[in-house]
Motif scaffolding. Structure first.
Motif, PDB file in Angstrom:
ATOM      1  N   THR A 248      49.639  29.936  37.716  1.00  0.00           N
ATOM      2  CA  THR A 248      50.666  28.696  37.601  1.00  0.00           C
ATOM      3  C   THR A 248      51.536  28.514  38.935  1.00  0.00           C
ATOM      4  N   ARG A 249      51.641  29.462  39.782  1.00  0.00           N
ATOM      5  CA  ARG A 249      52.498  29.512  40.775  1.00  0.00           C
ATOM      6  C   ARG A 249      51.816  30.020  42.041  1.00  0.00           C
ATOM      7  N   PRO A 250      50.942  29.193  42.404  1.00  0.00           N
ATOM      8  CA  PRO A 250      50.191  29.458  43.892  1.00  0.00           C
ATOM      9  C   PRO A 250      50.990  29.609  45.042  1.00  0.00           C
ATOM     10  N   ASP A 251      52.410  29.131  44.862  1.00  0.00           N
ATOM     11  CA  ASP A 251      53.287  29.100  45.995  1.00  0.00           C
ATOM     12  C   ASP A 251      54.003  30.386  46.072  1.00  0.00           C
ATOM     13  N   THR A 252      53.693  31.131  45.286  1.00  0.00           N
ATOM     14  CA  THR A 252      54.294  32.646  45.389  1.00  0.00           C
ATOM     15  C   THR A 252      53.433  33.607  45.968  1.00  0.00           C
ATOM     16  N   LEU A 253      52.367  32.967  46.341  1.00  0.00           N
ATOM     17  CA  LEU A 253      51.084  33.953  46.849  1.00  0.00           C
ATOM     18  C   LEU A 253      51.873  34.722  47.967  1.00  0.00           C
ATOM     19  N   PHE A 254      52.677  34.623  48.924  1.00  0.00           N
ATOM     20  CA  PHE A 254      52.931  35.638  49.970  1.00  0.00           C
ATOM     21  C   PHE A 254      53.950  36.609  49.209  1.00  0.00           C
ATOM     22  N   GLY A 255      54.109  36.631  48.037  1.00  0.00           N
ATOM     23  CA  GLY A 255      54.880  37.503  47.338  1.00  0.00           C
ATOM     24  C   GLY A 255      54.035  38.387  46.511  1.00  0.00           C
ATOM     25  N   ALA A 256      52.867  38.029  46.549  1.00  0.00           N
ATOM     26  CA  ALA A 256      51.834  38.934  45.512  1.00  0.00           C
ATOM     27  C   ALA A 256      51.674  40.255  46.178  1.00  0.00           C
ATOM     28  N   THR A 257      52.117  41.449  45.532  1.00  0.00           N
ATOM     29  CA  THR A 257      52.006  42.920  46.193  1.00  0.00           C
ATOM     30  C   THR A 257      51.162  43.557  45.190  1.00  0.00           C
ATOM     31  N   PHE A 258      50.415  43.161  44.242  1.00  0.00           N
ATOM     32  CA  PHE A 258      49.426  43.928  43.565  1.00  0.00           C
ATOM     33  C   PHE A 258      48.719  43.070  42.718  1.00  0.00           C
ATOM     34  N   MET A 259      47.601  43.629  42.368  1.00  0.00           N
ATOM     35  CA  MET A 259      46.673  42.772  41.282  1.00  0.00           C
ATOM     36  C   MET A 259      46.606  43.623  39.979  1.00  0.00           C
ATOM     37  N   VAL A 260      46.542  42.527  39.006  1.00  0.00           N
ATOM     38  CA  VAL A 260      46.381  43.399  37.430  1.00  0.00           C
ATOM     39  C   VAL A 260      45.169  42.651  36.974  1.00  0.00           C
ATOM     40  N   VAL A 261      44.189  43.523  36.379  1.00  0.00           N
ATOM     41  CA  VAL A 261      42.969  43.192  35.544  1.00  0.00           C
ATOM     42  C   VAL A 261      43.163  43.511  34.174  1.00  0.00           C
ATOM     43  N   ALA A 262      42.721  42.863  33.220  1.00  0.00           N
ATOM     44  CA  ALA A 262      42.787  43.114  31.770  1.00  0.00           C
ATOM     45  C   ALA A 262      41.894  44.611  31.398  1.00  0.00           C
ATOM     46  N   PRO A 263      42.217  45.592  31.001  1.00  0.00           N
ATOM     47  CA  PRO A 263      41.698  46.781  30.839  1.00  0.00           C
ATOM     48  C   PRO A 263      40.357  46.294  29.990  1.00  0.00           C
ATOM     49  N   ASP A 264      39.958  45.533  29.186  1.00  0.00           N
ATOM     50  CA  ASP A 264      39.097  45.389  28.247  1.00  0.00           C
ATOM     51  C   ASP A 264      38.277  44.170  29.011  1.00  0.00           C
ATOM     52  N   ALA A 265      38.674  43.543  30.217  1.00  0.00           N
ATOM     53  CA  ALA A 265      37.693  42.737  30.725  1.00  0.00           C
ATOM     54  C   ALA A 265      36.493  43.503  31.316  1.00  0.00           C
ATOM     55  N   PRO A 266      35.260  43.044  31.506  1.00  0.00           N
ATOM     56  CA  PRO A 266      34.163  43.864  31.822  1.00  0.00           C
ATOM     57  C   PRO A 266      34.381  44.128  33.644  1.00  0.00           C
TER      58      PRO A 266
END
Ligand code: ANZ
Ligand code: ZN
Length: 817
Positions: A248-266
């Motif tokens: 919901t905040r693509p405007d914070t993209l320059f502050g993205a310092t890692f990614m997180v995936v749901a553990p139970d997602a394939p």
């Protein structure tokens, strides 16, 4: 003076209404139609106090509208598939139908005794073959439209009931029915694509505003959960496909310092490297045991594992690590997020837990989240944000970055809904079989319409015990069938449908009882629907009340109905509690409806419920006195039996003072019932009874026609709440055949008009006019009347009024310029 015999009256009028078909709508177009509907009951035991309240409220409306000259349809039926019947059948070693139809008969008898103005000719039971045949027919139509489909996923599983549950049936992480903590299971299940209607379900709520309680609309709005944002693609080294996140905040993209995936997602299992796999698997096992509530809790210490891989931040080419963590859910958005710890508290907690970098990209209030541990959100000046640097508000930041992402082919603006598809398969017996066969050659094949219904096999007792697979699977003769397409051997689907499917269309069926060419005749529905007033419990706010809206929209798209919303007005009645608490076996504070009725009679119980407070409020039976209700009803009956004027007496010759009271009461009671203030309406009727009693015992006397007029209206007004005593009054007044089919009186405006007062108009201290005005006149009306007066106009002689001094209603003083 007479007494009314409650038991005798109940039996007498119940028989009369049934014989007379008093409550059967004419449906001939001679009157405007109105459809008044209660949420239909589960046949679990006899009626209880809660039913008594809800049905009494809806009956007030149905009976009132009937007297007002509408052709009212007020039907009743039973939501008769479901777990309680099955559990009872296992215990008693019988067939669920035995328990079900016995209870239905018990409830039907109680409904009749309770004096509800139902049209019994429309009665239906969702477990009848000629009903569930059409539930299956509708399933097939949904399937053909791509709105019913199967998929593998982790689903909510109730370990006690041994069945899956829809998201809507999981309340605070527990099974809505038995309160057992819900776990997850990977299963292949049927879904209805309610998400395809998310936007319409949301938008069409404007049609319900004012008619539905605001809090129900708010709950649906939250449940559907519309979020505006963007999909952004992150490249991953050594993988062709990028990872797409929803933010919901693509405007914070320059502050993205890692990614997180749901553990139970394939995706997580696919991304994890061999070195990290053991740690990941251990973590996944732990996560599977957690409830959704736990996962979303902000209180818990954040947990997660690194997946051993990195992704590239598309706007600055930076390499950022990919983690799996339980606070990201598999079934929301894309199941993966970009983490912006400076501006999202969950991400910040996680970053601090695992020593990940925090980079502020919006200066919101001068604080640095890396130091304070508190993420900042909202508007502020963008910093370290490439092309966004220099902008200062979120709206332009978001618009700017979305435009850039779209231009570069790295993302798109999107709208995301929280609403999930409706999981409808149940691993239980007493429900509507899913009309599909599985063929090795042809795959899943819907059962052709001319072979419907797919009937339930005859299973009972221990054969129904929950095993985690549907009891239908054990009925091997039933399961084995032939494929409708290739005629080779095939197997029936062994799950049954969620009972909320049955209740998503029953209100259409009431319009066409017994119709055998479809679930309903569209012509009948066109005449009767939408429902003018629906009454039922708020516990269905995001279950039945959402599902039935969805069904109606699909039926509209199929061309079977021509409206968007099936229920125009909704009343959520409160609960009946006792000694300040919900009635329950363990508290021992249950109140038995049957016993209350034996003691005080139906009328007194109904009156007590309606008089207790606004229909939406909870009522505490311990605070109430059905005995005084009965006493009042006897008092009311006595004024009717005391009437000593003939039926055709000229009321206009009656006592003027009493007539005024009666006609004000007619006007007030009508207005109060129409605005849902039934308790206040009852209070007005009580006042009228008192005034009439005074008149009878005083100078007016029982032979004055005004007494007859008052008693007649009391009978009619009471008939919507306490129908039996009202019929007795009607009879003793010499009217026939039934107060329930009488016509509501019209208040005479001459008698309801406010008393008038003479208002003096002064100009510069001199009296210029005397005008008769209503006693309750407001200043602007008084001024308008004064300015319209010839004497006032003459005196003002074109001058403007600079000042008004009002002592209303007696005096108005004007100061000209
Ligand atoms: C980056 C970001 C920065 C976010 C920021 C928020 C604030 P709503 O409003 O509920 O739609 N999110 C996305 N998918 C998620 C999932 N499957 N599980 C948990 N969280 C998820 O929330 C959308 C936001 O919740 C998204 O925007 C994402 O975090 C997170 F300063 O992306 B956000
Ligand atoms: Zn086949």
């Amino acid at each position: 003076a007479g007494q009314y015999d409650k038991v005798q009256a109940q039996e007498k009028w119940q028989a009369f209404w049934e014989e007379d078909e008093t409550f059967r709508p004419r449906d001939d177009g001679s009157r405007e139609r109105r459809y008044v509907l209660d949420m239909f009951p589960y046949p679990s035991g006899d009626l209880h106090m809660g039913h008594a309240e809800a049905y009494a409220m809806a009956d007030v409306i149905a009976r009132y509208w009937r007297l007002k000259g509408y052709d009212v349809m007020h039907p009743i039926g039973w939501d008769s598939f479901g777990l309680p019947a099955e559990n009872a059948a296992i215990k008693a070693d019988t067939h669920p139908a035995t328990w079900t139809y016995n209870n239905i008969e018990t409830q039907a008898r109680s409904f009749k005794r309770y004096g509800l103005s139902f049209d019994w000719s429309r009665r239906l039971h969702t477990s009848d073959e000629d009903y569930y045949k059409w539930t299956q027919w509708l399933f097939t139509r949904f399937y053909e439209r791509g709105l019913a489909y199967r998929k593998d996923s982790f689903v909510n599983w109730c370990p006690k009931d041994q069945t899956v549950l829809a998201n809507e049936q999981v309340v605070d992480g527990r099974c809505e029915r038995c309160k057992t903590e819900v776990t997850k299971r990977k299963l292949n299940q049927w879904y209805f694509k309610i998400t395809e209607y998310a936007e319409q379900l949301l938008d069409d709520m404007t049609q319900l505003e004012g008619g539905w309680p605001d809090h129900v609309l708010a709950m649906q709005r939250n449940w559907i959960g519309r979020s505006e944002g963007a999909h952004v693609d992150f490249r991953v080294e050594g993988r062709g496909e990028p990872i797409t996140v929803f933010t919901t905040r693509p405007d914070t993209l320059f502050g993205a310092t890692f990614m997180v995936v749901a553990p139970d997602a394939p995706l997580a299992a696919e991304l994890v490297t061999d070195e990290q796999r053991p740690a990941f698997e251990t973590y996944l096992e732990q996560v599977k045991k957690e409830t959704e509530i736990e996962r979303q809790s902000t209180e818990r210490v954040k947990t997660g594992v690194w997946l051993g891989r990195s992704a590239i931040n598309p706007v600055n080419g930076e390499e950022i690590p990919i983690w799996a963590a339980d606070y990201v859910l598999a079934d929301y958005g894309t199941g993966a997020i970009m983490a912006v710890p400076a501006h999202d508290q969950r991400d910040l907690d996680f970053a601090r837990q695992y020593g990940l970098p925090v980079r502020t990209v919006i200066d919101v209030d001068g604080t640095d989240p890396a130091d304070t541990g508190i993420a900042t959100s909202g508007d502020g000046a963008y910093v370290n944000s490439g092309p966004l640097t220099g902008l200062a508000d979120k709206a332009s930041g978001v618009a700017r970055i979305i435009a850039q992402l779209e231009a570069d082919g790295l993302g798109t603006g999107t709208i995301q809904y929280r609403l999930r598809d409706w999981l409808l398969s149940r691993q239980r017996f007493w429900g509507c079989p899913i009309p599909v066969v599985h063929c090795d050659t042809c795959g899943e094949v819907p059962v052709p319409d001319d072979q419907l219904p797919v009937r339930l096999p005859d299973l009972r007792g221990a054969a129904l015990a929950p095993k985690g697979t549907s009891p239908l699977a054990a009925a091997t003769d039933w399961v084995a069938t032939t494929c409708p397409t290739c005629h080779g051997p095939a197997k029936r689907d062994t799950d049954t449908m969620d009972t909320f499917v049955d209740s998503s269309w029953y209100f259409f069926r009431y319009c066409s009882p017994g119709y055998d060419k479809g679930p309903f005749d569209p012509e009948d529905v066109r005449r009767w629907m939408p429902v003018a007033q629906y009454v039922g419990g708020v516990e269905h706010a995001i279950l039945h009340l959402l599902y039935m809206r969805f069904f109606s929209k699909v039926l509209r798209d199929m061309g079977l109905v021509d409206f968007d919303e099936p229920m125009l007005r909704l009343l959520n009645q409160g609960q009946v509690i006792n000694q300040g608490k919900a009635m329950s076996k363990s508290l021992g504070n249950g109140v038995d409806l049957g016993k209350q009725i034996d003691e005080y009679g139906v009328d007194a119980v109904r009156l007590t419920m309606v008089f207790a407070g606004p229909p939406e409020d909870d009522i505490d039976w311990a605070d109430l006195s059905p005995a005084s209700s009965l006493k009042f009803l006897q008092r009311a009956y006595r004024i009717a039996s005391d009437v000593a004027s003939p039926v055709n007496a000229d009321v206009t010759a009656g006592d003027a003072a009493l007539r005024k009271v009666t006609h004000k009461s007619i006007a007030d009671v009508s207005m109060l019932i129409e605005s849902g203030r039934f308790n206040v309406a009852v209070a007005r009727v009580m006042e009228l009874v008192n005034a009439t009693r005074k008149a009878i015992d005083g100078a007016t006397g029982p032979a004055d026609p005004a007494v007859r007029e008052a008693a007649t209206f009391v009978a009619q007004a009471l008939s919507v709440v306490a129908p039996y005593v009202a019929e007795e009054m009607w009879e003793v007044l010499g009217h026939a055949p039934s107060v329930a089919s009488s016509a509501w009186p019209v208040a005479d405006p001459a008698l309801t008009a406010d008393d008038t007062v003479t208002m003096v108009v002064q100009i510069q201290g001199k009296i210029r006019a005397k005008i008769d005005v209503p006693a309750a006149i407001a200043e602007d009306e008084a001024l308008a009347l004064a300015l319209a007066d010839a004497g006032v106009q003459r005196s003002l002689d074109g001058r403007e009024v600079a000042k008004v001094i009002a002592r209303l209603p007696k005096m108005l003083s004007l100061v000209p310029r």
